[in-house]
Design a protein around this motif. Structure first.
Motif, short mmCIF file in Angstrom:
data_model
loop_
_atom_site.label_atom_id
_atom_site.label_comp_id
_atom_site.label_asym_id
_atom_site.label_seq_id
_atom_site.Cartn_x
_atom_site.Cartn_y
_atom_site.Cartn_z
N HIS A 77 0.84 -1.31 -0.07
CA HIS A 77 0.05 -0.07 -0.02
C HIS A 77 0.90 1.26 -0.03
N GLU A 78 1.94 1.07 0.80
CA GLU A 78 2.77 2.41 0.85
C GLU A 78 3.59 2.60 -0.18
N VAL A 79 4.01 1.76 -0.92
CA VAL A 79 4.95 1.76 -2.06
C VAL A 79 4.04 2.48 -3.35
N LEU A 80 2.65 1.83 -3.37
CA LEU A 80 1.80 2.56 -4.26
C LEU A 80 1.33 3.70 -4.06
N TRP B 155 2.01 6.84 -6.86
CA TRP B 155 0.86 7.48 -7.62
C TRP B 155 0.63 8.70 -7.16
N ASN B 156 1.11 9.03 -5.95
CA ASN B 156 1.07 10.63 -5.45
C ASN B 156 2.08 11.36 -6.43
N LEU C 109 -5.94 9.75 -2.98
CA LEU C 109 -5.11 8.54 -2.12
C LEU C 109 -5.26 8.61 -0.66
N GLU C 110 -5.63 7.43 -0.23
CA GLU C 110 -5.68 7.23 1.15
C GLU C 110 -6.51 8.31 1.75
N GLN D 250 -15.16 4.99 10.72
CA GLN D 250 -14.19 5.70 10.00
C GLN D 250 -13.70 4.90 8.77
N LEU D 251 -13.57 5.31 7.79
CA LEU D 251 -13.18 4.79 6.49
C LEU D 251 -11.79 5.30 5.85
N ILE D 252 -11.00 4.80 5.27
CA ILE D 252 -9.88 5.09 4.53
C ILE D 252 -10.07 4.40 3.18
N VAL D 253 -10.20 5.21 1.91
CA VAL D 253 -10.18 4.58 0.86
C VAL D 253 -9.05 4.83 0.29
N ASP D 254 -8.40 3.66 -0.41
CA ASP D 254 -7.04 3.73 -1.06
C ASP D 254 -6.52 4.55 -2.13
N ARG D 255 -8.00 4.68 -2.89
CA ARG D 255 -7.65 5.12 -4.15
C ARG D 255 -8.92 5.78 -4.94
#
Length: 286
Positions: A60-63, A67-68, A141-142, A155-160
């Motif tokens: 997740h962190e690499v992607l 993309w950032n 992102l995130e 509480q939600l975190i959407v990857d992308r």
């Protein structure tokens, strides 16, 4: 004996779990109660190296880093193979360096090289898949979202979130086993992505799991059409969203009302929560 309900009071309880709360409520209300309100947790099984969850965090962190920086498929497609390999390697090295304090196995040089090789192969294969998609722009992102269902706040975190031909597509990375169904509002076994759709405004036009595993590199999900040939097309997308919202509200109300009966709606998933058998005493009902 009739199990009394214990209504949720968010002012007195701290809820953790996001979409997992509703997923577990569908599997078995008692198990969801035990995990998210009583704090029941499994003991981590012994393993060598980092575990699947930790590997997922690294990917997740690499992607996120890549993309950032790129922001769109145009930038990805402009890179030569050599340039792409260099950027992937750099992102992996930075990610490993920021996580080796908490993931001690990454400090060993030989193990670090092996893990880097595995993650590099997965990321490279996934980006090859990304190159074959329709042109897209990465909008978010995130990104954090909050959705409320009565007393329950998630509480939600959407990857992308991608923009594809003027339409919005939610993407969630998965590195472990993946279920490619379970989004039927009548039997919502997998509420995570429908929950993301309901939480985002305006509502996206589709969702997809991005599956990154040694066995499969693929997109799996649903949309209102034209976002990707990999996704199942839903003709009445707006009606589908309304049905999901009703199903999610039903699960949320069941949880917040304190429903903790031992009915089982997904036996396969219930069996994976074997660590709760001393609490739910399911075997005694057979």
């Amino acid at each position: 004996y009739e199990q009394p309900k214990v209504p949720l009071k968010m002012s007195k309880e701290i809820m953790k779990g996001g979409a997992a709360i509703l997923r577990n409520q569908f599997i078995c209300p008692f198990n969801s109660f035990a995990i998210h309100r009583l704090g029941a947790k499994p003991i981590d099984p012994p393993h060598q190296g980092i575990n699947q969850r930790q590997r997922g965090i690294l990917i997740h962190e690499v992607l996120f880093k890549l993309w950032n920086q790129w922001k769109s498929s145009d930038k990805l497609n402009q890179l030569t193979d050599r340039e792409l390999a260099l950027e992937i390697n750099e992102s992996i090295d930075l990610t490993f360096s920021s996580n080796d304090r908490s993931m001690l196995y990454l400090r060993g040089s030989r193990y670090r090289k092996l893990e880097k090789l595995l993650i590099n192969r997965l990321i490279t294969a996934w980006l090859r898949k990304e190159k074959s998609r329709e042109p897209f722009e990465v909008l978010e992102l995130e990104q954090s979202y909050t959705v409320k269902f009565g007393e329950l706040s998630l509480q939600l975190i959407v990857d992308r979130l991608d923009l594809v031909g003027g339409k919005r597509l939610i993407i969630d990375y998965k590195t472990g086993a993946l279920k490619t169904s379970g989004w039927d509002p009548e039997e919502l076994k997998e509420p995570q992505l429908p929950l993301y759709v309901v939480a985002c405004h305006p509502n996206p036009n589709g969702f997809a799991f991005a599956h990154l595993s040694p066995d499969a590199i693929r997109l799996v999900g649903e949309s209102d059409g034209l976002l990707s040939p990999d996704l199942s097309e839903v003709e009445e997308w707006h009606a589908r969203i309304l049905d999901w919202k009703a199903a999610l509200e039903k699960l949320a109300y069941s949880f917040s009302s304190g429903d903790c009966n031992t009915s089982v709606n997904d036996l396969a998933a219930f069996k994976q929560q074997y660590f709760l058998l001393p609490l739910n005493r399911f075997t005694e009902t057979l």
